[in-house]
Design a protein around this motif. Sequence first.
Motif, PDB file in Angstrom:
ATOM      1  N   GLY A  34      -1.748  19.406   5.726  1.00  0.00           N
ATOM      2  CA  GLY A  34      -2.242  19.069   7.097  1.00  0.00           C
ATOM      3  C   GLY A  34      -1.837  17.471   7.126  1.00  0.00           C
ATOM      4  O   GLY A  34      -1.672  16.756   5.979  1.00  0.00           O
ATOM      5  N   GLN A  35      -1.798  16.985   8.213  1.00  0.00           N
ATOM      6  CA  GLN A  35      -1.711  15.332   8.347  1.00  0.00           C
ATOM      7  C   GLN A  35      -2.372  14.930   9.573  1.00  0.00           C
ATOM      8  O   GLN A  35      -2.422  15.663  10.679  1.00  0.00           O
ATOM      9  CB  GLN A  35      -0.106  15.158   8.513  1.00  0.00           C
ATOM     10  N   GLY A  36      -2.668  13.651   9.556  1.00  0.00           N
ATOM     11  CA  GLY A  36      -3.333  13.197  10.829  1.00  0.00           C
ATOM     12  C   GLY A  36      -3.578  11.562  10.470  1.00  0.00           C
ATOM     13  O   GLY A  36      -3.536  11.244   9.398  1.00  0.00           O
ATOM     14  N   GLY A  37      -4.013  10.910  11.577  1.00  0.00           N
ATOM     15  CA  GLY A  37      -4.542   9.325  11.431  1.00  0.00           C
ATOM     16  C   GLY A  37      -4.872   8.892  12.902  1.00  0.00           C
ATOM     17  O   GLY A  37      -5.025   9.451  13.616  1.00  0.00           O
ATOM     18  N   GLY A  38      -4.673   7.512  12.799  1.00  0.00           N
ATOM     19  CA  GLY A  38      -4.831   6.737  13.996  1.00  0.00           C
ATOM     20  C   GLY A  38      -5.074   5.395  13.761  1.00  0.00           C
ATOM     21  O   GLY A  38      -4.536   4.905  12.724  1.00  0.00           O
ATOM     22  N   TRP A  39      -5.321   4.473  14.911  1.00  0.00           N
ATOM     23  CA  TRP A  39      -5.369   3.054  15.059  1.00  0.00           C
ATOM     24  C   TRP A  39      -6.651   2.413  14.537  1.00  0.00           C
ATOM     25  O   TRP A  39      -7.827   3.062  14.965  1.00  0.00           O
ATOM     26  CB  TRP A  39      -4.967   2.829  16.349  1.00  0.00           C
ATOM     27  N   SER A  40      -6.347   1.370  13.635  1.00  0.00           N
ATOM     28  CA  SER A  40      -7.812   0.690  13.134  1.00  0.00           C
ATOM     29  C   SER A  40      -8.168   0.250  14.286  1.00  0.00           C
ATOM     30  O   SER A  40      -7.767  -0.416  15.261  1.00  0.00           O
ATOM     31  CB  SER A  40      -7.482  -0.287  12.173  1.00  0.00           C
ATOM     32  N   ARG A  41      -9.836   0.393  14.220  1.00  0.00           N
ATOM     33  CA  ARG A  41     -10.502  -0.541  15.136  1.00  0.00           C
ATOM     34  C   ARG A  41     -10.796  -2.020  14.894  1.00  0.00           C
ATOM     35  O   ARG A  41     -11.000  -2.462  15.806  1.00  0.00           O
ATOM     36  CB  ARG A  41     -11.921   0.206  15.323  1.00  0.00           C
ATOM     37  N   SER A  42     -10.782  -2.175  13.835  1.00  0.00           N
ATOM     38  CA  SER A  42     -10.916  -3.707  13.126  1.00  0.00           C
ATOM     39  C   SER A  42      -9.735  -4.353  13.134  1.00  0.00           C
ATOM     40  O   SER A  42      -9.947  -5.709  13.088  1.00  0.00           O
ATOM     41  CB  SER A  42     -11.939  -3.689  12.053  1.00  0.00           C
ATOM     42  N   GLN A  43      -8.634  -3.894  12.898  1.00  0.00           N
ATOM     43  CA  GLN A  43      -7.219  -4.543  12.407  1.00  0.00           C
ATOM     44  C   GLN A  43      -6.111  -4.169  13.485  1.00  0.00           C
ATOM     45  O   GLN A  43      -5.451  -3.465  13.347  1.00  0.00           O
ATOM     46  CB  GLN A  43      -6.989  -4.359  10.923  1.00  0.00           C
ATOM     47  N   PRO A  44      -6.081  -4.915  14.681  1.00  0.00           N
ATOM     48  CA  PRO A  44      -5.221  -4.628  15.695  1.00  0.00           C
ATOM     49  C   PRO A  44      -3.749  -4.403  14.871  1.00  0.00           C
ATOM     50  O   PRO A  44      -3.370  -5.190  13.926  1.00  0.00           O
ATOM     51  CB  PRO A  44      -5.028  -5.724  16.511  1.00  0.00           C
ATOM     52  N   GLY A  45      -3.031  -3.326  15.301  1.00  0.00           N
ATOM     53  CA  GLY A  45      -1.854  -3.134  14.801  1.00  0.00           C
ATOM     54  C   GLY A  45      -1.616  -2.401  13.372  1.00  0.00           C
ATOM     55  O   GLY A  45      -0.572  -2.221  12.808  1.00  0.00           O
ATOM     56  N   VAL A  46      -2.823  -2.016  12.961  1.00  0.00           N
ATOM     57  CA  VAL A  46      -2.990  -1.309  11.671  1.00  0.00           C
ATOM     58  C   VAL A  46      -3.145   0.178  11.827  1.00  0.00           C
ATOM     59  O   VAL A  46      -4.093   0.575  12.467  1.00  0.00           O
ATOM     60  CB  VAL A  46      -3.897  -1.782  10.600  1.00  0.00           C
ATOM     61  N   ALA A  47      -2.310   1.116  11.246  1.00  0.00           N
ATOM     62  CA  ALA A  47      -2.403   2.289  11.344  1.00  0.00           C
ATOM     63  C   ALA A  47      -2.367   3.124  10.035  1.00  0.00           C
ATOM     64  O   ALA A  47      -2.101   2.597   9.044  1.00  0.00           O
ATOM     65  CB  ALA A  47      -0.854   2.967  12.020  1.00  0.00           C
ATOM     66  N   HIS A  48      -3.493   3.998   9.982  1.00  0.00           N
ATOM     67  CA  HIS A  48      -3.786   4.907   8.756  1.00  0.00           C
ATOM     68  C   HIS A  48      -3.368   6.263   9.064  1.00  0.00           C
ATOM     69  O   HIS A  48      -3.636   6.808  10.205  1.00  0.00           O
ATOM     70  CB  HIS A  48      -5.270   4.826   8.580  1.00  0.00           C
ATOM     71  N   VAL A  49      -2.689   6.559   8.121  1.00  0.00           N
ATOM     72  CA  VAL A  49      -2.077   8.028   8.117  1.00  0.00           C
ATOM     73  C   VAL A  49      -2.654   8.769   6.690  1.00  0.00           C
ATOM     74  O   VAL A  49      -2.367   8.388   5.582  1.00  0.00           O
ATOM     75  CB  VAL A  49      -0.639   8.342   8.389  1.00  0.00           C
ATOM     76  N   PHE A  50      -2.922   9.912   6.894  1.00  0.00           N
ATOM     77  CA  PHE A  50      -3.436  10.985   5.774  1.00  0.00           C
ATOM     78  C   PHE A  50      -2.735  12.158   5.812  1.00  0.00           C
ATOM     79  O   PHE A  50      -2.716  12.748   6.608  1.00  0.00           O
ATOM     80  CB  PHE A  50      -5.137  11.182   5.728  1.00  0.00           C
ATOM     81  N   THR A  51      -2.188  12.414   4.576  1.00  0.00           N
ATOM     82  CA  THR A  51      -1.436  13.746   4.410  1.00  0.00           C
ATOM     83  C   THR A  51      -1.911  14.412   3.014  1.00  0.00           C
ATOM     84  O   THR A  51      -2.295  13.871   2.262  1.00  0.00           O
ATOM     85  CB  THR A  51       0.082  13.474   4.041  1.00  0.00           C
ATOM     86  N   PHE A  52      -2.085  15.604   3.446  1.00  0.00           N
ATOM     87  CA  PHE A  52      -2.546  16.622   2.223  1.00  0.00           C
ATOM     88  C   PHE A  52      -1.602  17.816   1.910  1.00  0.00           C
ATOM     89  O   PHE A  52      -1.150  18.322   2.756  1.00  0.00           O
ATOM     90  CB  PHE A  52      -3.957  17.374   2.819  1.00  0.00           C
ATOM     91  N   TRP A  53      -1.563  17.643   0.446  1.00  0.00           N
ATOM     92  CA  TRP A  53      -0.642  18.669  -0.206  1.00  0.00           C
ATOM     93  C   TRP A  53      -1.389  19.528  -1.192  1.00  0.00           C
ATOM     94  O   TRP A  53      -2.306  19.071  -1.706  1.00  0.00           O
ATOM     95  CB  TRP A  53       0.649  17.619  -0.594  1.00  0.00           C
ATOM     96  N   GLU A  54      -0.654  20.427  -1.504  1.00  0.00           N
ATOM     97  CA  GLU A  54      -1.217  21.452  -2.693  1.00  0.00           C
ATOM     98  C   GLU A  54      -1.332  20.898  -3.703  1.00  0.00           C
ATOM     99  O   GLU A  54      -2.281  21.024  -4.545  1.00  0.00           O
ATOM    100  CB  GLU A  54      -0.248  22.941  -2.581  1.00  0.00           C
TER     101      GLU A  54
END
Length: 201
Positions: A34-54
């Motif tokens: 699975g994978q997902g993420g989004g835009w930081s609320r406190s740091q404009p222009g910063v994106a967090h992405v999380f990926t899960f692997w076996e």
Amino acid sequence: MLVKWVRCGVLDRPGFDHGQRGWTAAREWPGFRGQGGGWSRSQPGVAHVFTFWEDRPAHDAFAAGPHGGLAAAQEGTFELLSERFFEHRLEVKVGFEPSFAGADLLRVALCRVHPDRAEHFTQMQQKVWNPAMAGSPGMLRGAVSQDGDGDFLVLSLWDSATERGKYRDGAVSRLSERAGLDVDVLSVAGDVADVVPEWTV
């Protein structure tokens, strides 16, 4: 389960967003969870992405294969701020699945723990923090992971900023004292991000 956390400083927001939506092809790769993420609320222009692997071999096989082609769509749209790998240790709610479906907000906390306090920190996650979060209305799912250096990643997904705010305002200081957080950790760094549903794979 392997957790990959990528933090990006985005230079071209529309371009990055468009490219991020193209990662749906990863779901066909063996070992992808699975994978997902989004835009930081406190740091404009910063994106967090999380990926899960076996496991790490599954991730590395993907990295040596189709990763380059998918990443090319985002070339020039961001600067890589950090890339970290963690091993899943604990569920915050029973039956954790690496899914961002239904989540509006994510909270990530990176805890640098004293080497001789890692066991106690883990116990307090099980006995104090996890039950409190799991019992909070609006907390959908979460996981605690650890890297080879002893840093812990705590990721929680919430159905709204309002519900997460209630938990933060009403419980965090009391739980920190009960868990002896100040004794266990050297530092805690975190962020809150608005989940982008179109990035969910």
